[in-house]
Scaffold this motif. Structure first.
Motif, PDB file in Angstrom:
ATOM      1  N   LEU A  23       0.826  -1.214   0.000  1.00  0.00           N
ATOM      2  CA  LEU A  23       0.000   0.000   0.000  1.00  0.00           C
ATOM      3  C   LEU A  23       0.857   1.261   0.000  1.00  0.00           C
ATOM      4  O   LEU A  23       0.564   2.230  -0.719  1.00  0.00           O
ATOM      5  CB  LEU A  23      -0.917  -0.004   1.220  1.00  0.00           C
ATOM      6  CG  LEU A  23      -2.151  -0.918   1.153  1.00  0.00           C
ATOM      7  CD1 LEU A  23      -2.794  -1.043   2.528  1.00  0.00           C
ATOM      8  CD2 LEU A  23      -3.158  -0.377   0.142  1.00  0.00           C
ATOM      9  N   GLU A  24       1.916   1.277   0.792  1.00  0.00           N
ATOM     10  CA  GLU A  24       2.800   2.437   0.837  1.00  0.00           C
ATOM     11  C   GLU A  24       3.565   2.604  -0.479  1.00  0.00           C
ATOM     12  O   GLU A  24       3.829   3.726  -0.921  1.00  0.00           O
ATOM     13  CB  GLU A  24       3.778   2.306   2.003  1.00  0.00           C
ATOM     14  CG  GLU A  24       3.143   2.496   3.379  1.00  0.00           C
ATOM     15  CD  GLU A  24       2.453   3.846   3.487  1.00  0.00           C
ATOM     16  OE1 GLU A  24       3.127   4.881   3.301  1.00  0.00           O
ATOM     17  OE2 GLU A  24       1.233   3.874   3.738  1.00  0.00           O
ATOM     18  N   LEU A  25       3.913   1.484  -1.119  1.00  0.00           N
ATOM     19  CA  LEU A  25       4.581   1.559  -2.421  1.00  0.00           C
ATOM     20  C   LEU A  25       3.653   2.188  -3.453  1.00  0.00           C
ATOM     21  O   LEU A  25       4.074   3.040  -4.249  1.00  0.00           O
ATOM     22  CB  LEU A  25       5.009   0.157  -2.864  1.00  0.00           C
ATOM     23  CG  LEU A  25       5.677   0.059  -4.242  1.00  0.00           C
ATOM     24  CD1 LEU A  25       6.952   0.894  -4.295  1.00  0.00           C
ATOM     25  CD2 LEU A  25       5.972  -1.411  -4.586  1.00  0.00           C
TER      26      LEU A  25
ATOM     27  N   ASP B  49       3.304   8.528 -11.005  1.00  0.00           N
ATOM     28  CA  ASP B  49       3.226   7.240 -11.706  1.00  0.00           C
ATOM     29  C   ASP B  49       1.879   6.606 -11.364  1.00  0.00           C
ATOM     30  O   ASP B  49       1.795   5.611 -10.629  1.00  0.00           O
ATOM     31  CB  ASP B  49       4.391   6.331 -11.283  1.00  0.00           C
ATOM     32  CG  ASP B  49       4.353   4.979 -11.998  1.00  0.00           C
ATOM     33  OD1 ASP B  49       3.577   4.839 -12.981  1.00  0.00           O
ATOM     34  OD2 ASP B  49       5.077   4.061 -11.568  1.00  0.00           O
ATOM     35  N   VAL B  50       0.795   7.199 -11.898  1.00  0.00           N
ATOM     36  CA  VAL B  50      -0.540   6.714 -11.557  1.00  0.00           C
ATOM     37  C   VAL B  50      -0.783   5.294 -12.072  1.00  0.00           C
ATOM     38  O   VAL B  50      -1.322   4.458 -11.337  1.00  0.00           O
ATOM     39  CB  VAL B  50      -1.617   7.691 -12.069  1.00  0.00           C
ATOM     40  CG1 VAL B  50      -3.012   7.214 -11.664  1.00  0.00           C
ATOM     41  CG2 VAL B  50      -1.376   9.093 -11.513  1.00  0.00           C
ATOM     42  N   PRO B  51      -0.394   4.974 -13.327  1.00  0.00           N
ATOM     43  CA  PRO B  51      -0.576   3.580 -13.774  1.00  0.00           C
ATOM     44  C   PRO B  51       0.144   2.578 -12.865  1.00  0.00           C
ATOM     45  O   PRO B  51      -0.393   1.513 -12.549  1.00  0.00           O
ATOM     46  CB  PRO B  51       0.012   3.584 -15.187  1.00  0.00           C
ATOM     47  CG  PRO B  51      -0.097   4.997 -15.642  1.00  0.00           C
ATOM     48  CD  PRO B  51       0.132   5.820 -14.422  1.00  0.00           C
ATOM     49  N   GLY B  52       1.382   2.937 -12.439  1.00  0.00           N
ATOM     50  CA  GLY B  52       2.124   2.056 -11.543  1.00  0.00           C
ATOM     51  C   GLY B  52       1.431   1.916 -10.202  1.00  0.00           C
ATOM     52  O   GLY B  52       1.390   0.826  -9.609  1.00  0.00           O
ATOM     53  N   ALA B  53       0.873   3.004  -9.700  1.00  0.00           N
ATOM     54  CA  ALA B  53       0.157   2.976  -8.420  1.00  0.00           C
ATOM     55  C   ALA B  53      -1.065   2.081  -8.519  1.00  0.00           C
ATOM     56  O   ALA B  53      -1.355   1.287  -7.609  1.00  0.00           O
ATOM     57  CB  ALA B  53      -0.252   4.392  -8.017  1.00  0.00           C
ATOM     58  N   ILE B  54      -1.788   2.195  -9.619  1.00  0.00           N
ATOM     59  CA  ILE B  54      -2.994   1.382  -9.809  1.00  0.00           C
ATOM     60  C   ILE B  54      -2.633  -0.104  -9.890  1.00  0.00           C
ATOM     61  O   ILE B  54      -3.274  -0.952  -9.253  1.00  0.00           O
ATOM     62  CB  ILE B  54      -3.751   1.841 -11.072  1.00  0.00           C
ATOM     63  CG1 ILE B  54      -4.402   3.206 -10.811  1.00  0.00           C
ATOM     64  CG2 ILE B  54      -4.797   0.813 -11.498  1.00  0.00           C
ATOM     65  CD1 ILE B  54      -5.027   3.839 -12.032  1.00  0.00           C
TER      66      ILE B  54
END
Length: 939
Positions: free
Chosen positions: A87-89, A98-103
């Motif tokens: 979750l923190e990552l 990096d929204v795609p990476g977060a998703i």
């Protein structure tokens, strides 16, 4: 090694100083981790994660990624500590854009929870869903966001009060507000407040309250908003982590007190700007400058207003924010009479959203395609309205007819936008909000037509101003129920796909490489929606007609309708500054403008007396009533030169039964004596709603309903004598079904109403007193909402007589006209309704409706039948019963055609059919008797 030095130096040179620092810290973190031994316990992982939380986000990404690698290599069981790290990552990746990476990272957590490992905390699953929904929201992917956030709410409500459920509700409220669903946003925000209060979390409470206040302000519920704001500001000042919420709330409070306490408002605006400047919240700094510019503009301090607008423009990055600023600058110049400069600013605003506008003259306007594809239409609508108003004032200042033409063209574009917005908004409060917002635009458009002498376009704008909100409401509640579930889902999905793609396009600049492909995809999504609506038009024409059909008749269409009927048409528009009256009569089209003056006050006094028998029993009040009625006659009808005969009136504002107006101010000379009046909500609805031809075998000429008494729980007074009156009327028709007393049930009415040409109700009815309440009829045992009839509920009904209490006029909403039971039946396709405007005297009601239907069965048109009935009442009664209080409360709404008679061959066929059936029955009986007799004979 030397070959590697130059690329590294070059890369370091192009990076910003901030990212150089982030990269350097990230390298240090990698070196630190490599020098450290791999954690050997969960406690060690927890300690390292806590240390990592205080690091810059790029460092967090590097550190947490290494921790996750170590965890997996050590083959530790995945538990809540592991979920915390992932979750923190995801959060760190989101914070570094990096929204795609977060998703993708959050989806790992959600997949982990699908394994239902006992070592996982359920609350982290709520947190993961909330953040995933929030990230989708940030990408303007509202459909995906809503789905995930609803899941978060579902998961969270099974747990004790928690902050993550509150945040999920808050984000859902934000999405609803962003799509214009203010009513829904209010309810979702309230749910968020409840969750935050239970969790005792100030930040969650403040965020939910912020959305709640936004919705209240949009709904013009300012008193409630101010109460909520006071509480928010008090809590936010005590919490150092709530500076963001404090700044926003200070601005909202400033807007509420701006008119009553301008010095206090200015102090609040400046405090908010100071907070956001210290915290470097760029987006809010732009908003603060815009708000200060608008404040100074309202104070007529144009120089400081322009200073703040220009400061906002320099820092703004969002396209629609730039559009808003440029529009405000245009308005600033417009109010100073610098019309050319204002128009240039409007054109710069259009260039901000469409690069094709670069270099175009400011007379040019956007095409319908651009308008429909725009995501935030409220900004574009405001721009078009302000530009049109500027052209109008420019024309008035210079006497230029050409500039009036430019104003008219711009108003037509704004009108197109209103159609698109109506289709996209479904909440009733939201639609009412936009009707109120656009009412002034229609008035200015009609003024432009008046100055041009363009009756055709004035008629068009009057028609467009006739809102169809109740029809929309009945479609949502009734006609929509006729759609198959798959169609409902498909419509929602296609519309949401368009909305999401609009939002995607908004995030791109017109000169970016991805803009063209995003625009092309939006066109594809719009084409899919249009194709579905075309199919819907064929499969459910009623739903399509009232929700999507924005066509208006031309004057030629109206004249073609009026000519064979030898009728005249009068339409009113009651604005804020003038009353416009349009007439198609005596072979000519007339548009006049009347000063409002005391018009509204006169109408209110006239109607108060008209509906009050006790007041009308006093001579002084009768004298005043005649004076008021004569004044209204001279303002509304006398200048039009109407000839005697049939007149159709399309009213606006407070409803006035014009047949009760008097040509004399000193003695009764009521217009009912020379005109047969009927009323129409609009010419368009009148022309669309034609009588149905009788069809099918099962038909009834007349259905009469008179419950007389009602179940105690309904709380309605009895109507003695109504059953006898309905029986007398029924004798005038060839075939009749009567539902009286205990037989007048809801179920019986639903069974019989679909087969009747005339439906007559002597009962109580409730018109819509609010936008949340449907028109309702009372029966002996229960009530019926009109939408429960469905779109095909009255397929052959040509006339509904609502001889009931309070069925004609509901509450008046500005921009919406009168909500009424009659309008509800019109929305269901019933062409004509005879209804009551107030609680009319029972004897007068029974007598006039009996006379009306007597003349109707003789072949008279409905309006002439009503006129004859009211005139006969006047000539056969005396004293106070001649006052309009007794006879003018019955009005005819809709089509005035005579009742069509059942086709003779149908009755003949029915008779022959009955003869055949009867003969067959006798033959069978005779044969059976013979057979039985034979069996009894001795062998």
């Amino acid at each position: 090694m030397k070959k590697m030095i130059w690329p590294v130096r070059y890369a370091m040179g192009v990076l910003t100083s901030t990212y150089r620092l982030y990269l350097f810290l990230g390298l240090l973190a990698v070196l630190a981790l490599r020098s450290q031994a791999q954690p050997s316990s969960r406690a060690e992982f927890v300690r390292l994660l806590e240390i990592c939380r205080d690091k810059p986000y790029p460092t967090q990404i590097t550190t947490i990624s290494q921790l996750i690698t170590w965890w997996n290599s050590g083959r530790l069981t995945k538990d809540s500590t592991y979920a915390d790290m992932v979750l923190e990552l995801a959060k760190a990746r989101f914070k570094t854009d990096d929204v795609p990476g977060a998703i993708a990272t959050l989806k790992q957590v959600i997949r982990l929870y699908s394994t239902k490992l006992p070592a996982l905390r359920p609350i982290d699953n709520v947190k993961a869903h909330y953040r995933l929904g929030y990230y989708y929201k940030e990408r303007n992917e509202y459909t995906k966001a809503t789905t995930v956030l609803r899941r978060a709410v579902s998961l969270g409500e099974k747990l004790a009060d928690n902050s993550w459920t509150a945040f999920a509700y808050t984000t859902l409220a934000y999405i609803s507000y962003s799509t214009g669903e203010y009513q829904k946003a209010e309810k979702l925000a309230q749910q968020g407040i409840e969750q935050a209060t239970g969790a005792n979390n100030d930040i969650a409470y403040l965020e939910s309250s912020s959305e709640y206040v936004k919705a209240l302000l949009a709904l013009n519920r300012n008193t409630e908003a101010e109460t909520a704001l006071s509480k928010v500001i008090t809590i936010a000042r005590k919490n150092p982590e709530a500076r963001y919420e404090l700044a926003i709330s200070l601005v909202r409070r400033a807007k509420l007190v701006e008119n009553t306490a301008p010095n206090e408002a200015l102090r609040l605006y400046k405090e908010a700007l100071s907070i956001n400047t210290e915290d470097k919240v760029d987006r809010l700094i732009v908003d603060n400058h815009i708000d200060l510019g608008y404040f100074y503009y309202n104070q007529h301090q144009y120089e400081p207003a322009l200073h703040h607008y220009q400061a906002a423009l320099r820092q703004a990055t969002d396209l629609f924010v730039k559009l808003r600023i440029l529009n405000n600058i245009g308005v600033l110049y417009w109010r100073q009479g610098r019309y050319d400069v204002a128009l240039i600013s409007y054109q710069r605003a259009l260039q901000a959203i469409d690069k094709d506008f670069a270099g175009k003259k400011f007379e040019e306007l956007p095409q319908a395609e651009l308008i429909r594809l725009a995501s935030q239409k409220e900004f574009l609508l405001t721009l078009m309205q302000d530009k049109a108003d500027t052209w109008l004032d420019y024309a008035k200042a210079t006497g230029s007819r050409q500039r009036l033409q430019h104003a008219l063209a711009t108003y037509r574009v704004a009108d197109q936008m209103i159609d698109f917005m109506r289709w996209e908004h479904t909440g009733q409060q939201s639609k009412l909000f936009w009707r109120q917002k656009t009412r002034g635009m229609y008035e200015r458009a009609i003024e432009t037509c008046y100055r041009l002498g363009d009756v055709e376009q004035a008629f068009r704008f009057m028609e467009k101003s006739r809102a169809v909100m109740l029809a929309d409401q009945l479609n949502e509640l009734g006609a929509r129920q006729q759609l198959a579930p798959a169609q409902v889902t498909q419509e929602q999905q296609l519309r949401q796909a368009v909305t999401d793609q609009q939002a995607t396009l908004t995030m791109l600049t017109p000169d970016s490489s991805a803009y063209a492909s995003a625009r092309s995809e939006l066109l594809n999504q719009q084409d899919r929606l249009d194709a579905f609506l075309k199919q819907l038009e064929a499969s459910n024409p009623a739903y399509y007609r009232y929700k999507y059909d924005n066509t208006t008749p031309s004057l030629a269409d109206l004249k073609a309708y009026l000519k064979p009927r030898q009728a005249q048409f009068v339409s009113y528009f009651a604005g804020d500054s003038a009353l416009y009256v349009l007439a198609v009569a005596a072979g000519r089209d007339t548009l006049i403008r009347q000063p409002l003056g005391t018009y509204k006050q006169t109408v209110r006094q006239f109607m108060d007396l008209l509906a009050n028998p006790d007041a009308m029993n006093q001579t002084a009040n009768v004298r005043q009533f005649l004076q008021l009625g004569n004044g209204l006659y001279r303002q509304l009808l006398a200048p039009l030169g109407l000839r005697g005969g049939r007149v159709i009136v399309s009213p606006d504002g407070a409803f006035v039964p014009v047949e009760a107006l008097s040509r004399s101010a000193t003695k009764p000379d009521y217009l009912v004596m020379i005109h047969a009046f009927s009323y129409a909500y609009s010419a368009g609805l009148l022309l669309k709603t034609q009588p149905s031809e009788p069809a099918g075998w099962r038909q009834t000429d007349f259905l009469g309903v008179a419950p007389v008494s009602y179940a105690p729980a309904l709380g309605q007074v009895s109507l003695p004598g109504s059953d006898g009156a309905i029986q007398d009327i029924a004798r005038r028709f060839g075939s009749a079904v009567l539902l009286t007393r205990a037989q007048a049930t809801r179920r019986a009415f639903l069974t019989e109403a679909a087969h009747a040409r005339v439906v007559h109700l002597f009962t109580h009815g409730t018109a819509t007193d609010s936008i949340d309440t449907e028109p309702r009829l009372y029966f002996a045992d229960s009530t019926l909402n009109l939408s429960e009839l469905g779109t095909d509920g009255l397929p052959i009904t040509q006339l509904v007589v609502l001889a009931a209490c309070k069925t004609g006029v509901g509450s008046y909403q500005r921009g919406e006209g009168v909500f009424s039971m009659a309008r509800g039946f019109a929305a269901l396709g019933v062409p004509s309704v005879l209804t009551t405007l107030w609680s009319v005297d029972n004897k007068a009601t029974y007598t006039i409706t009996d006379l009306f239907e007597q003349y109707l069965t003789r072949g008279l048109s409905k309006d002439e039948a009503l006129q004859q009935a009211q005139r006969e009442w006047l000539t056969t009664t005396d004293g106070v019963r001649q006052l309009p209080t007794y006879w003018a409360g019955l009005i005819l709404v809709g089509n005035t055609e005579p009742l069509s008679q059942p086709t003779p061959w149908l009755w003949l066929a029915a008779g022959l059919g009955g003869l055949v059936v009867g003969s067959a029955w006798l033959w069978r009986r005779k044969r059976r008797t013979t057979s039985v007799t034979s069996s009894l004979r001795p062998a």
